[in-house]
Design a protein around this motif. Structure first.
Motif, mmCIF file in Angstrom:
data_model
loop_
_atom_site.group_PDB
_atom_site.id
_atom_site.type_symbol
_atom_site.label_atom_id
_atom_site.label_comp_id
_atom_site.label_asym_id
_atom_site.label_seq_id
_atom_site.Cartn_x
_atom_site.Cartn_y
_atom_site.Cartn_z
ATOM 1 N N LYS A 1 5.147 41.417 4.388
ATOM 2 C CA LYS A 1 3.792 40.972 4.015
ATOM 3 C C LYS A 1 2.835 41.287 5.171
ATOM 4 O O LYS A 1 3.270 41.295 6.334
ATOM 5 C CB LYS A 1 3.783 39.460 3.779
ATOM 6 N N PRO A 2 1.553 41.487 4.871
ATOM 7 C CA PRO A 2 0.610 41.796 5.958
ATOM 8 C C PRO A 2 0.625 40.725 7.057
ATOM 9 O O PRO A 2 0.453 41.036 8.227
ATOM 10 C CB PRO A 2 -0.750 41.847 5.247
ATOM 11 N N GLU A 3 0.886 39.467 6.669
ATOM 12 C CA GLU A 3 0.825 38.389 7.675
ATOM 13 C C GLU A 3 2.172 38.166 8.383
ATOM 14 O O GLU A 3 2.281 37.280 9.247
ATOM 15 C CB GLU A 3 0.322 37.073 7.036
ATOM 16 N N ALA A 4 3.185 38.968 8.045
ATOM 17 C CA ALA A 4 4.501 38.763 8.681
ATOM 18 C C ALA A 4 4.418 38.959 10.193
ATOM 19 O O ALA A 4 3.699 39.828 10.679
ATOM 20 C CB ALA A 4 5.510 39.746 8.080
ATOM 21 N N THR A 5 5.169 38.152 10.920
ATOM 22 C CA THR A 5 5.122 38.232 12.388
ATOM 23 C C THR A 5 6.254 39.128 12.899
ATOM 24 O O THR A 5 7.169 39.485 12.153
ATOM 25 C CB THR A 5 5.307 36.830 13.003
ATOM 26 N N GLU A 6 6.193 39.434 14.188
ATOM 27 C CA GLU A 6 7.266 40.229 14.818
ATOM 28 C C GLU A 6 8.610 39.524 14.681
ATOM 29 O O GLU A 6 9.651 40.152 14.531
ATOM 30 C CB GLU A 6 6.955 40.440 16.296
ATOM 31 N N GLU A 7 8.582 38.186 14.750
ATOM 32 C CA GLU A 7 9.830 37.405 14.631
ATOM 33 C C GLU A 7 10.440 37.573 13.234
ATOM 34 O O GLU A 7 11.654 37.692 13.083
ATOM 35 C CB GLU A 7 9.583 35.904 14.897
ATOM 36 N N HIS A 8 9.567 37.605 12.226
ATOM 37 C CA HIS A 8 10.069 37.794 10.852
ATOM 38 C C HIS A 8 10.743 39.159 10.726
ATOM 39 O O HIS A 8 11.804 39.283 10.110
ATOM 40 C CB HIS A 8 8.910 37.698 9.831
ATOM 41 N N VAL A 9 10.102 40.164 11.312
ATOM 42 C CA VAL A 9 10.663 41.527 11.256
ATOM 43 C C VAL A 9 12.005 41.540 11.986
ATOM 44 O O VAL A 9 13.009 42.076 11.488
ATOM 45 C CB VAL A 9 9.673 42.543 11.901
ATOM 46 N N GLN A 10 12.040 40.910 13.152
ATOM 47 C CA GLN A 10 13.268 40.904 13.955
ATOM 48 C C GLN A 10 14.408 40.190 13.223
ATOM 49 O O GLN A 10 15.568 40.610 13.291
ATOM 50 C CB GLN A 10 12.987 40.241 15.315
ATOM 51 N N ALA A 11 14.049 39.142 12.478
ATOM 52 C CA ALA A 11 15.088 38.399 11.749
ATOM 53 C C ALA A 11 15.761 39.302 10.712
ATOM 54 O O ALA A 11 16.979 39.234 10.510
ATOM 55 C CB ALA A 11 14.464 37.175 11.079
ATOM 56 N N GLN B 1 0.773 46.876 7.164
ATOM 57 C CA GLN B 1 2.078 46.282 6.881
ATOM 58 C C GLN B 1 3.178 46.990 7.650
ATOM 59 O O GLN B 1 3.073 48.184 7.925
ATOM 60 C CB GLN B 1 2.404 46.437 5.383
ATOM 61 N N THR B 2 4.244 46.260 7.915
ATOM 62 C CA THR B 2 5.426 46.878 8.536
ATOM 63 C C THR B 2 6.466 47.107 7.449
ATOM 64 O O THR B 2 6.631 46.276 6.542
ATOM 65 C CB THR B 2 5.978 45.950 9.638
ATOM 66 N N VAL B 3 7.147 48.255 7.558
ATOM 67 C CA VAL B 3 8.172 48.592 6.587
ATOM 68 C C VAL B 3 9.463 48.835 7.366
ATOM 69 O O VAL B 3 9.443 49.493 8.406
ATOM 70 C CB VAL B 3 7.736 49.866 5.814
ATOM 71 N N ILE B 4 10.563 48.291 6.870
ATOM 72 C CA ILE B 4 11.845 48.501 7.559
ATOM 73 C C ILE B 4 12.776 49.291 6.633
ATOM 74 O O ILE B 4 13.091 48.836 5.529
ATOM 75 C CB ILE B 4 12.532 47.156 7.924
ATOM 76 N N GLY B 5 13.176 50.477 7.093
ATOM 77 C CA GLY B 5 14.167 51.257 6.354
ATOM 78 C C GLY B 5 15.549 50.777 6.784
ATOM 79 O O GLY B 5 15.808 50.623 7.977
ATOM 80 N N GLY C 1 8.428 36.261 5.239
ATOM 81 C CA GLY C 1 7.606 37.422 5.608
ATOM 82 C C GLY C 1 7.866 38.652 4.754
ATOM 83 O O GLY C 1 7.145 39.642 4.865
ATOM 84 N N VAL C 2 8.893 38.579 3.871
ATOM 85 C CA VAL C 2 9.211 39.770 3.059
ATOM 86 C C VAL C 2 8.360 39.794 1.795
ATOM 87 O O VAL C 2 8.285 38.802 1.075
ATOM 88 C CB VAL C 2 10.711 39.790 2.679
ATOM 89 N N GLU C 3 7.720 40.968 1.554
ATOM 90 C CA GLU C 3 6.924 41.096 0.327
ATOM 91 C C GLU C 3 7.819 41.564 -0.816
ATOM 92 O O GLU C 3 7.881 40.953 -1.855
ATOM 93 C CB GLU C 3 5.777 42.080 0.537
ATOM 94 N N ASN C 4 8.523 42.680 -0.583
ATOM 95 C CA ASN C 4 9.508 43.107 -1.576
ATOM 96 C C ASN C 4 10.537 44.054 -0.965
ATOM 97 O O ASN C 4 10.359 44.560 0.145
ATOM 98 C CB ASN C 4 8.848 43.727 -2.814
ATOM 99 N N VAL C 5 11.616 44.263 -1.705
ATOM 100 C CA VAL C 5 12.708 45.116 -1.242
ATOM 101 C C VAL C 5 12.891 46.211 -2.286
ATOM 102 O O VAL C 5 13.036 45.921 -3.469
ATOM 103 C CB VAL C 5 14.017 44.306 -1.091
#
Ligand code: PEP
Ligand code: MN
Length: 362
Positions: free
Chosen positions: A6-16, A36-40, A58-62
């Protein structure tokens, strides 16, 4: 799969997310966009529960990656892969020109053709020391002696070298000498070899099997990438069709297709496609127009005396002319074939500026 935050996701959410998937052996590629951040995520899909990831903070969709190749796909990595070999950039806006003899035939011969190729505009020197010949009675290459001559030619010209490796056991030795490892058409699905070069620390040029589909080719690239070697370039070298006037049929459509499906650079080997030097120019010009990231070409000072593939080898003068034409076409499609920039003072003989001046004057 691709995890869109999600646009409001934090670095911690991404790291999790990263911690969760890497814990079960998956690999990640994070793209931080403006909004937005995207994780492959790639790896054995059975070990991840997509719904559970979708419920994490923090996840918008998968989105699952629909292709069987994951790391090689553009879905996983939308931006072009750029490979750095010395001061040569492969896969960016500059095209790369690799040139040299089919086989390394001897020290003097190689040094002579290396200088000629460089003066004509090549950036990288090619030459086979281990040759995959259709007949066991044909010249099989000089082996390590050939690798030593290639290393000497690199010293003399400053050009990085690309050479073929044919068996897993030889990957460490060939990697000691080569800047780029070439996987030949006959070995595109030699998985033991793909695993070995995947574990090496050298960029790899993966030739398409003459009978390989694009999907099979990208799956082979996936083998290399899956070991953490991200520096993979693809090479279209012609496929087998009904035609016999050419040695293989150059699949020019492979270039836009691969560019669409994958982020990996694609290099055109029009020498092995054409099989006759007369057709190499036209096919190479077509490849540049179609969006290839460079070409690998066979050049020999005396093609009729070559120990292998003389029929398709260009003389240095013709090669020089072709590089000029490649540059004109590259400029027309918003790219460039840079003037030689690999030159290093070789025993004080050749200075980059002199080389540039020679090329510009010609
Ligand atoms: C070569 O590059 O000389 C060669 C043998 O190529 P391919 O594997 O495409 O036949
Ligand atoms: Mn050859």
């Amino acid at each position: 799969m691709i995890v869109v935050m999600k646009p409001e996701a934090t670095e911690e959410h991404v790291q999790a997310i990263i911690d969760r998937v890497e814990h079960v052996g998956c690999k990640t590629h994070v793209i931080v966009g403006a909004d937005q951040t995207v994780i492959g995520v790639i790896g054995d899909g059975r070990s991840i529960d997509i719904r559970q990831i979708g419920r994490m903070t923090g996840v918008e969709n998968v989105v699952p990656i629909s292709k069987p190749y994951k790391g090689a796909s553009r879905q996983f990595k939308p931006s072009d892969t750029i490979i750095q070999v010395g001061n040569i950039t492969i896969g960016g806006s500059d095209l790369v020109v690799m040139a040299g003899p089919c086989s390394v035939e001897g020290r003097t011969e190689l040094l002579e053709i290396a200088h000629a190729c460089q003066e004509a505009g090549a950036h990288i020197l090619r030459g086979g020391a281990y040759k995959p010949r259709s007949s066991p009675y044909s010249f099989q290459g000089l082996g390590e002696e050939g690798l030593k001559y290639l290393a000497e030619a690199r010293e003399a010209t400053g050009m990085p070298i690309i050479t073929e490796v044919m068996e897993p056991a030889l990957v460490p030795l060939v990697s000691e000498y080569a800047d780029i490892l070439q996987i030949g058409t006959r070995n595109m699905q030699n998985y033991a070899l793909l695993n070995a070069v995947g574990k090496s620390n050298r960029p790899v040029l993966l030739k398409r099997s003459f009978s390989g589909t694009t999907e099979e080719w990208l799956m082979s690239a996936e083998y290399i990438l899956s070991h953490g070697n991200n520096d993979v370039m693809l090479c279209e070298r012609g496929i087998r069709a009904n035609e016999t006037e050419t040695r293989n049929t150059f699949d020019v459509s492979a270039i836009p297709v691969v560019k669409h499906l994958s982020h990996l650079p694609i290099i055109a080997d029009t020498s092995h496609a054409a099989g006759k030097w007369e057709y190499v120019g036209a096919l190479t010009r077509a490849a540049v127009a179609a969006g290839a990231d460079g070409a690998i070409l066979e050049v020999h000072q005396q093609p009729d005396q070559a120990w292998s593939d003389g029929r398709q080898s260009l003389k240095p003068e013709r090669f020089a002319q072709l590089v000029t034409e490649m540059r004109a076409i590259a400029l027309a499609v918003g790219r460039d074939v840079p003037l030689v920039k690999t030159a290093v003072p070789a025993n004080g003989q050749t200075q980059p500026q002199e080389l540039l001046a020679t090329i510009t004057a010609n």
